[in-house]
Design a protein around this motif. Structure first.
Motif, mmCIF file in Angstrom:
data_model
loop_
_atom_site.group_PDB
_atom_site.id
_atom_site.type_symbol
_atom_site.label_atom_id
_atom_site.label_comp_id
_atom_site.label_asym_id
_atom_site.label_seq_id
_atom_site.Cartn_x
_atom_site.Cartn_y
_atom_site.Cartn_z
ATOM 1 N N THR A 163 -8.124 8.598 9.250
ATOM 2 C CA THR A 163 -6.859 9.013 8.467
ATOM 3 C C THR A 163 -6.540 8.516 7.172
ATOM 4 O O THR A 163 -5.645 8.991 6.762
ATOM 5 N N LEU A 164 -6.796 7.392 6.947
ATOM 6 C CA LEU A 164 -7.020 6.467 5.678
ATOM 7 C C LEU A 164 -6.980 7.986 4.934
ATOM 8 O O LEU A 164 -6.149 7.896 3.360
ATOM 9 N N MET A 165 -8.267 8.519 4.658
ATOM 10 C CA MET A 165 -8.531 9.246 4.029
ATOM 11 C C MET A 165 -8.156 11.008 4.053
ATOM 12 O O MET A 165 -7.764 10.806 2.867
ATOM 13 N N SER A 214 -3.191 1.254 2.893
ATOM 14 C CA SER A 214 -4.067 2.664 2.766
ATOM 15 C C SER A 214 -2.898 3.274 1.603
ATOM 16 O O SER A 214 -3.478 3.969 0.819
ATOM 17 N N GLY A 215 -1.844 2.712 2.362
ATOM 18 C CA GLY A 215 -0.670 2.927 1.019
ATOM 19 C C GLY A 215 -1.011 2.547 0.058
ATOM 20 O O GLY A 215 -1.104 3.308 -1.033
ATOM 21 N N LEU A 216 -0.824 1.088 0.132
ATOM 22 C CA LEU A 216 -1.195 0.713 -1.507
ATOM 23 C C LEU A 216 -2.706 1.218 -2.520
ATOM 24 O O LEU A 216 -2.522 1.559 -3.704
ATOM 25 N N PHE A 217 -3.384 1.640 -1.717
ATOM 26 C CA PHE A 217 -4.652 2.989 -2.181
ATOM 27 C C PHE A 217 -3.951 3.443 -2.298
ATOM 28 O O PHE A 217 -4.680 3.929 -3.920
ATOM 29 N N LEU A 218 -3.472 4.349 -2.004
ATOM 30 C CA LEU A 218 -3.021 5.500 -2.758
ATOM 31 C C LEU A 218 -2.392 5.372 -3.985
ATOM 32 O O LEU A 218 -2.559 6.473 -4.829
ATOM 33 N N PHE A 219 -1.479 4.435 -4.159
ATOM 34 C CA PHE A 219 -0.459 4.824 -5.104
ATOM 35 C C PHE A 219 -1.320 4.120 -5.869
ATOM 36 O O PHE A 219 -1.097 4.305 -7.210
ATOM 37 N N TYR A 224 -9.605 -10.546 12.701
ATOM 38 C CA TYR A 224 -8.744 -10.931 11.407
ATOM 39 C C TYR A 224 -9.184 -11.193 10.396
ATOM 40 O O TYR A 224 -8.918 -10.514 9.116
ATOM 41 N N TRP A 225 -9.684 -12.718 10.440
ATOM 42 C CA TRP A 225 -10.208 -13.346 8.643
ATOM 43 C C TRP A 225 -11.193 -12.569 8.341
ATOM 44 O O TRP A 225 -11.179 -11.643 7.270
ATOM 45 N N HIS A 226 -11.168 -11.803 8.791
ATOM 46 C CA HIS A 226 -12.508 -10.654 8.246
ATOM 47 C C HIS A 226 -12.213 -9.761 7.911
ATOM 48 O O HIS A 226 -12.846 -9.074 6.713
ATOM 49 N N LEU A 227 -11.183 -9.328 8.431
ATOM 50 C CA LEU A 227 -10.751 -8.082 7.503
ATOM 51 C C LEU A 227 -9.659 -8.391 7.097
ATOM 52 O O LEU A 227 -9.651 -7.138 5.422
ATOM 53 N N VAL A 228 -9.136 -9.370 6.709
ATOM 54 C CA VAL A 228 -8.893 -10.027 5.142
ATOM 55 C C VAL A 228 -9.541 -9.936 3.838
ATOM 56 O O VAL A 228 -9.600 -9.746 2.664
ATOM 57 N N ASP A 229 -11.255 -10.461 4.729
ATOM 58 C CA ASP A 229 -12.368 -10.262 3.348
ATOM 59 C C ASP A 229 -12.800 -8.975 3.274
ATOM 60 O O ASP A 229 -12.431 -8.719 2.121
ATOM 61 N N LEU A 230 -12.928 -8.160 3.940
ATOM 62 C CA LEU A 230 -13.471 -6.831 3.936
ATOM 63 C C LEU A 230 -11.764 -6.260 2.887
ATOM 64 O O LEU A 230 -12.757 -5.831 1.990
ATOM 65 N N VAL A 231 -10.758 -6.310 3.158
ATOM 66 C CA VAL A 231 -9.937 -5.886 1.976
ATOM 67 C C VAL A 231 -10.209 -6.235 0.407
ATOM 68 O O VAL A 231 -10.639 -5.430 0.026
ATOM 69 N N VAL A 265 2.063 3.175 6.927
ATOM 70 C CA VAL A 265 2.165 3.486 6.242
ATOM 71 C C VAL A 265 3.938 3.700 5.729
ATOM 72 O O VAL A 265 4.704 3.415 4.687
ATOM 73 N N LEU A 266 4.503 4.617 6.886
ATOM 74 C CA LEU A 266 5.968 4.066 6.202
ATOM 75 C C LEU A 266 6.843 2.130 6.325
ATOM 76 O O LEU A 266 7.006 1.818 5.106
ATOM 77 N N GLY A 267 6.325 0.976 6.643
ATOM 78 C CA GLY A 267 6.056 -0.141 6.931
ATOM 79 C C GLY A 267 5.273 -0.544 5.301
ATOM 80 O O GLY A 267 6.778 -0.815 4.016
ATOM 81 N N ILE A 268 4.676 -0.174 4.553
ATOM 82 C CA ILE A 268 3.663 -0.329 3.439
ATOM 83 C C ILE A 268 5.018 0.237 2.628
ATOM 84 O O ILE A 268 5.681 0.137 1.429
ATOM 85 N N ILE A 269 5.470 2.135 2.574
ATOM 86 C CA ILE A 269 6.444 2.749 1.863
ATOM 87 C C ILE A 269 7.589 1.851 1.843
ATOM 88 O O ILE A 269 8.522 1.438 0.606
ATOM 89 N N LEU A 270 8.242 1.682 2.809
ATOM 90 C CA LEU A 270 9.326 0.914 2.625
ATOM 91 C C LEU A 270 9.446 -0.606 1.777
ATOM 92 O O LEU A 270 10.261 -0.739 1.007
#
Lengths: 353, 128, 329, 570
Positions: free
Chosen positions: B89-91, C52-57, C311-318, D228-233
């Motif tokens: 979805t992200l991609m 993902s939003g921020l990565f697109l940005f 959860y902690w591993h996800l923080v690492d992933l990002v 995605v809504l969350g992040i844009i808001l």
């Protein structure tokens, strides 16, 4: 709000009067989809009501006449059949849309400057006007930019619409094929005056558009003597002639060049680097206050008294001579000769006290 | 999906036990990859491919973390599917949005940078 | 229907023995464990899309301003980024080991691992805090407040009005990620990177200043660079000496360009959001730690540790993705 | 299955001892505020949502009230200024979309029904369930805060750069939407896990009631789109608070990027709204026509298909905002492909009515109304999915009418569902006549309101207009009259529901003769839902129940008797 859109005769029941070459196509597609939808709606709702009446429960707890759970061929059938119609619709819409987006090379270009909550149309000769005037049967290309928020240029009679997004040029084109007066409205919500942000669209009969354009600029209507007189003391000239039977109507639309210059100062972005209150921005441009008549020394040691010609030069070819201590960072703005004159008048008016 | 309850004696009642040696090795590999990515970025110049290389290494590290630290390799496969769907979805989102961004790059102007420099110069190709 | 009255009470006295840590609506521990893990994975997928939003940005801005990114990233010190990456990886390892020991019902080891993870988290935030406060000091920030100024210069125009605004604006931001940095560890940990930086010409001079007294900029927001005056000045001279050499002055360049601030905007958004996640992680780990000390977790029931670990591993992933994207442009 | 369960379920609910059900087993504010019982949480959602539906409706009436006269450019209409009008439609949109419709069916009714339909004791994560309810409350409070601070005028879409530059209270309402988003995420997450892990082993995927398929698909969308809504808001808040310059072209930002973010959520959100409604449809139509659902698997798969396609069509909101032709084409094409699964559903529902025994109780009237309304809403979508016509219709009243037809479809189904499960939730029967009148009036008023808007829309009336061309006055007057009829209809419905609480007669365990598991327990259900684990059966096999004239309700037929019954007849 006096001009009412679609007052004209030949509008169809669901669509406004068509006045552009693509309007026909759009209406065609619209009515095609309309009848297809109508057919399916009548089919579905008709069946529904028929079933309601025919199979209504007569005694409480009465059971159904059948319990068939599925019929795969039938289901596949009514899944696939509509698809063909959908493809047809998509294709029609796609082709029609490409026509709307493919601008003819020879299109007549008009700049559109949108801001809360007015439209300004800037014609190739540099004249800005609140009404959109276009020749009939000639492709017109609008190159639009917004100064604040997103607006949307929508001319129902032409079936065209395009958002005007700040920060980029949006283009829109059409060929009006019907002489008359129409209406351009803003379709993207832009705040308090959103619904008042409309402009008159005038489609001129063949040949008369140029005449209108020639007289569109109040200055151009003046004779040479009048023009000289005007430039000498604009305000006095306006006061003198504003009730004149012949040119009075024109004179009232005249503005003092300095004022026009100030508008350009904002619009052309000069204000980004040049102040008009005397504060000097060392890493940007010199202030305009008291600039006119001042002596500037260049990096090569030579110097000049700032006058009309020097200003013209530094706007036309900014990098030619660099004032000592400044970088060569001034971009090259697009200004017509008349605009240039107005800017000079404006700078002239900013005498240091 | 293997039933979680029946495992070897040293296994917990639920879930799967990843030997600590595996975890240490994973960590070591991650450290090495970090050094590698820094080295490549700072001392090897591949022009615009640097970013892609960096991303590939990052993805490698990420999958290591998922597979071993997050037990994905031993976990119920559906959890992996969840993650994969999310990434797809992200991609999709980024991909389609970029398709648009690229297309209007030549319509952009900055009012105070290039004072309304020539409008859209060439016709963009219109056939999809 | 009278029996119904009793049967309502039944679920706790169900057919099979109901362990104390098994909620009433689950039948078996396995079911509960799977449900919790599945739920966590679903949550992680929302987190992925959240970022993902921020990565697109990031991608869009980079697409439109590639040079700005190249230039902007020179304001970041990849050493600090790399150290943070290693710190996070290490804390991820300790977390994973924590799960391992919980599975083996090894209480002490579990507690020890959680403490190590916690230290890692604080170290990360400490280093982040050093980076932030340095950027604030030199006004290497977002939007219209972007006005890169070398440490000693910053000390000179402290009376600039918008500037104070930035600082105060900034500290509001910096304050929360920094909250960890009052611990002893970050100051100690940051000494090393700070030292490493001193030798670097491009790397900003003043890292050491906040490192030595972390709390300082927060107290005196507007005039904080006055507080750092001496150290900033000293370091500034050093920079000037280096400045003699014909190396391009990124500060001046960045000032001329109008879009470098965008990179910093992206930087602060991404690292800020990630920082908030780290903080949430710290809170979570503390809760787990308390539970572990109370001896709640064993090979029969360690779901919270496992799920929290995810959860902690996800923080690492990002962060694994943020590091190359921001620091190694 | 044993005879025991049948006899237990067959017992009329009337002689349940009081203090036995989930409403009465435990009293006091705390017992509700800290309850982990999915049924009580559902009831709290339902109450809140109904209240806010009325508030949102009030704003709608204010909007319509300010429109019968064209007005003069730049002038107010009596007490109503353009600014006030903008706030009206913004708040109407924001409240209805974020507070009412999105949580409407899943959070309120789903919470109550889903575990019951699964024969489970509760959802997978009761605490998270309560938490998401409090997120919802927080969102509501924030929205109200902005109301107190003078309202918002951005339109519910919060388009930048207008929303970053306007001086109204944007931040609270955006933060509110953010909270509501997370409430929605956690609800969806909870339901997906519940369906996966708490489904009884003998209930395979294709033995689930179709409502569960719908809620499952909804959950997928909620989990993948809402963040995605969350992040844009969040970015919008940051932009307003500290001016990060993402959306500000003067700083090199890109205002249209916001629209991509926003619609990547908000288009799938339309399916978050409509999918549960479609699920409810499958339940109502079958029960009130006593027919087995026609084409179970097609309907089930079409729900998933709609959810998946839902992610691929967001760009059709950007056809005229300068999106590239290539992308416009792609999005237009995929948009059409959404029409196929929708059509499948409608046709299968019709086939379900065929040769049924149609009983026009209030819920059924709503269900049939949905076919009409969704028919129009869906078909008018074709005009907007078609590129060439969308350019003309975009941002006109045609669009307004289109999405109202779709979303009101959800609202009407929601009310159908409320009436359908009301006996189960409250243990009281509502007044049938009152219910029918409410349903008919609100739907008639609705059609008048929005058919008029379709018409003026295609004639070129832009949306969000305070002043308009006098040419459109007749249409606006008609629309406003319709709005008031609709308002009155909904008022009747509310009266009907409230009235039933005090005057309604005790509901039987199974008043409609449904065979999904929730009808196998008492109404209202006991605290732990089922006294005995109910037997899993085909959710649409109506031969399992028999009409009981004494109670005017249905009883489950004990197994040994049922063997004699030939399929299809009683």
């Amino acid at each position: 709000m006096n001009l009412t859109l679609l007052a004209q005769s030949d509008r169809t029941i669901f669509m406004p009067e068509p006045a552009s070459t693509i309007a026909g196509t759009v209406d065609g597609i619209f009515y095609f989809i309309f009848y297809v939808s109508l057919f399916f709606f009548v089919l579905i709702v008709g069946l529904m009501f028929f079933f309601i009446v025919r199979y209504r429960q007569r005694t409480p707890g009465e059971g159904p006449k059948t319990q068939i759970t599925h019929n795969t061929p039938l289901e596949i059938l009514w899944s696939v059949l509509p698809t063909f119609l959908l493809v047809a619709m998509f294709w029609l819409g796609f082709v029609g849309f490409l026509d709307m987006r493919t601008v003819p090379k020879d299109a007549y270009e008009i700049r559109v400057d949108a801001k809360k909550w007015t439209w300004e149309f800037i014609y190739p000769n540099g004249i800005g006007h609140p009404e959109l005037h276009v020749p009939v049967d000639r492709p017109v290309r609008l190159v639009m930019y917004s100064q604040d928020v997103i607006h949307s240029c929508y001319i129902p009679a032409f079936r065209v619409k395009r958002d005007v997004v700040p920060g980029r040029y949006s283009e829109l084109w059409f060929t009006a094929n019907k002489v008359g007066e129409y209406r351009l409205v803003c379709a993207e919500y832009c705040g308090e005056g959103h619904s008042d942000m409309f402009a008159k669209v005038v489609v001129h009969p063949a040949g008369t558009f140029e005449d209108w354009l020639a007289t569109a600029d109040p200055l151009s209507a003046l004779s040479d003597e009048q023009y000289v007189e005007f430039m000498a003391d604009p305000q006095a000239f306006i006061d003198k002639y504003k009730d004149d039977p012949e040119i009075g109507e024109n004179v009232q639309r005249l503005k003092v060049p300095a004022l026009l210059g100030k508008a350009l100062y904002e619009k052309k972005g000069c204000s980004q680097c040049h102040t008009i209150d005397g504060t000097d921005l060392p890493d940007k441009g010199p202030t305009w206050k008291g600039l006119f008549g001042k002596t500037e020394t260049f990096s090569d040691g030579s110097s000049v008294v700032v006058d009309r010609d020097y200003i013209a030069e530094s706007i036309r070819e900014p990098g030619k001579r660099i004032v000592a201590g400044r970088q060569n960072i001034m971009p090259k703005p697009r200004v017509s000769d008349r605009e240039l004159r107005q800017i000079v008048e404006f700078i002239k008016s900013l005498q240091s006290d | 999906m293997a039933d979680q309850v029946q495992h070897g004696s040293d296994q917990p009642r639920v879930g799967h036990l990843v030997p600590w040696t595996t975890l240490l090795l994973t960590c070591f590999a991650l450290m090495c990859l970090t050094v590698l990515t820094v080295y490549v970025a700072e001392y090897v110049d591949l022009g615009r491919f640097n970013i892609w290389l960096a991303l590939i290494i990052a993805t490698l590290k990420a999958s290591l973390v998922c597979l071993y630290f997050m037990h994905l390799r031993y976990d119920r496969s559906f959890n992996a599917i969840v993650l994969i769907v999310a990434i797809l979805t992200l991609m999709l989102f980024i991909g389609l949005a970029l398709l648009d961004t690229n297309s209007y790059a030549d319509e952009l102007y900055r009012p105070d940078w290039d004072n309304f420099a020539p409008a859209i110069t060439q016709q963009r190709d219109l056939a999809p | 229907m009278a029996d119904a009255v009793q049967t309502n009470a039944q679920p706790h006295a169900d057919a099979h023995a109901h362990p104390s840590n098994l909620q009433h609506h689950f039948d078996t521990p396995a079911q509960q464990f799977d449900a919790s893990k599945f739920g966590m994975w679903l949550f992680l997928s929302t987190e992925v899309l959240f970022f993902s939003g921020l990565f697109l940005f990031y991608t869009v801005v980079r697409r439109h301003h590639p040079d700005a990114f190249a230039l902007g990233s020179t304001f970041l010190d990849w050493r600090l980024g790399a150290i943070n990456t290693l710190v996070l990886i290490a804390s991820s390892l300790t977390m994973a080991l924590g799960v391992y020991f919980a599975q083996r019902s090894m209480q002490r080891a579990l507690v020890f691992c959680l403490v190590l993870t916690l230290i890692g988290a604080f170290t990360f935030m400490g280093i982040k805090y050093i980076e932030y406060s340095h950027k604030i000091h030199e006004q290497i920030v977002w939007g219209k407040w972007f006005n890169p100024t070398r440490g000693h210069e910053a000390a000179e125009h402290e009376n600039a009005a918008p500037h104070g605004e930035v600082a105060s604006q900034q500290d509001a931001e910096a304050a929360e990620p920094a909250s960890g940095s009052h611990e002893p560890q970050p100051a100690a940990a940051s000494a090393a990177p700070a030292a490493a930086i001193q030798s670097q010409p491009t790397a900003a001079s003043t890292d050491s200043a906040p490192a030595s007294e972390p709390a300082l900029p927060i107290e005196q927001s507007g005039i904080m660079m006055a507080g750092n005056g001496p150290s900033g000045l000293a370091a500034g001279e050093e920079v000037e000496e280096k400045g003699e050499e014909p190396e391009l002055d990124t500060y001046a360049l960045a000032k001329q360009r109008k879009d470098v601030h965008l990179f910093l905007g992206v930087y602060f958004c991404l690292t800020g959001l990630h920082g908030i996640h780290v903080l949430a992680g710290i809170v979570m780990i503390i809760c787990l730690l308390i539970g572990a000390i109370k001896g709640r977790y064993n090979s029969d029931y360690y779901t919270p540790i496992d799920v929290g670990g995810l959860y902690w591993h996800l923080v690492d992933l990002v962060w694994i993705f943020l590091f190359p994207l921001l620091y190694l442009v | 299955m044993s005879t025991l369960d049948a006899s237990a379920a067959a017992l009329p609910a009337a002689d349940l001892p009081a203090g036995d059900n989930y409403l009465t087993c435990d009293r006091g504010f705390k017992s509700w505020a800290f309850t982990l019982d999915h049924k009580r949480i559902g009831v709290m959602y339902l109450t809140g949502i109904l209240i806010f539906f009325m508030i949102g409706g009030l704003f709608a009436l204010l909007v319509r009230t300010s429109l019968p006269v064209p007005g003069v450019a730049g002038q107010a209409k009596g007490p109503i200024t353009a600014e006030l009008y903008n706030k009206f439609f913004t708040l109407h949109g924001a409240i209805m979309v974020f507070i009412v419709i999105i949580p409407g069916i899943p959070a309120a009714l789903g919470n109550f029904v889903l575990p019951l339909m699964l024969g489970a004791k509760d959802v997978a994560f009761p605490r998270i369930n309560l938490m998401s309810f409090y997120f919802w409350c927080a969102g509501v409070v924030l929205a109200l805060t902005s109301l107190v601070l003078g309202g918002v005028d951005t339109g519910w879409t919060f388009y930048t750069p207008y929303s970053t530059t306007t001086n109204t209270a944007v931040i609270p309402v955006v933060a509110g939407a953010f909270m509501l988003g997370f409430s929605s995420i956690f609800t969806g997450l909870n339901f997906i896990v519940t369906i996966h892990k708490l489904r009884p082993p003998e209930m395979g995927w294709f033995k689930m009631p179709l409502l569960l398929w719908a809620i499952y698909s909804t959950g997928i969308v909620q989990i993948l789109a809402t963040p995605v809504l969350g992040i844009i808001l969040l970015l919008l808040i940051v932009e307003r608070a500290v001016g990060i310059g993402i959306f500000d072209p003067a700083l090199g930002g890109d205002p249209v990027l916001f629209q991509h973010f926003f619609w990547f959520y908000s288009h799938p959100a339309v399916y978050i709204m409509i999918l549960p409604a479609m699920g409810v449809m499958s339940e109502l139509l079958t029960v009130f026509s006593r027919r087995h659902i026609f084409g179970y698997s097609f309907i089930a798969y079409s729900s998933v298909a709609i959810a998946v396609f839902g992610f691929l069509v967001w760009g059709h909101h950007l056809f005229v905002s300068g999106q590239s032709n290539l992308l416009n084409t792609i999005f237009s094409a995929i948009t059409f492909s959404v029409a196929v699964p929708s059509a499948i559903k409608v046709f299968n529902w019709l086939a379900t009515l065929y040769k049924g025994s149609i009983n026009l109780k209030t819920p059924m009237i709503y269900a049939l109304g949905f076919i009409w309304i969704f028919g129009i809403g869906g078909l008018t979508g074709l005009f907007l999915g078609t590129l060439a016509t969308d350019v003309h219709l975009h941002d006109t009243y045609f669009v307004v009418a289109h999405f109202h037809f779709v979303m009101a479809g959800t609202i009407f189904t929601f009310f159908g569902a409320v009436h359908y499960w009301w006996p189960k939730i409250m243990g009281k029967m509502y007044n049938e006549a009152l219910g029918r009148w409410g349903a008919m009036l609100s739907m008639i008023g609705f059609n008048i309101t929005f058919l008029a808007q379709f018409w003026m829309g295609s004639l070129g009336m832009p949306r969000r207009y305070f002043h308009y061309d006098p040419f459109f006055q007749p249409y606006h007057v008609a629309s406003t009259i319709g709005a008031y009829i609709m308002g009155f209809g909904f008022l009747l419905t509310m009266i009907c529901l409230v009235h039933s609480l005090f005057r309604g007669k005790r509901a039987a365990a199974n008043p409609w003769g449904g065979v999904t598991l929730e009808w196998r327990t008492a109404s209202p259900p006991p605290h732990y839902n089922f006294d005995r684990t109910p037997p899993v059966t085909d959710p649409y096999d109506f031969n399992l129940v028999r009409y009981n004239a004494d109670t005017d309700a249905y009883d489950f037929i004990p197994a040994e008797e049922r063997v004699a019954v030939p399929a299809g007849h009683h």
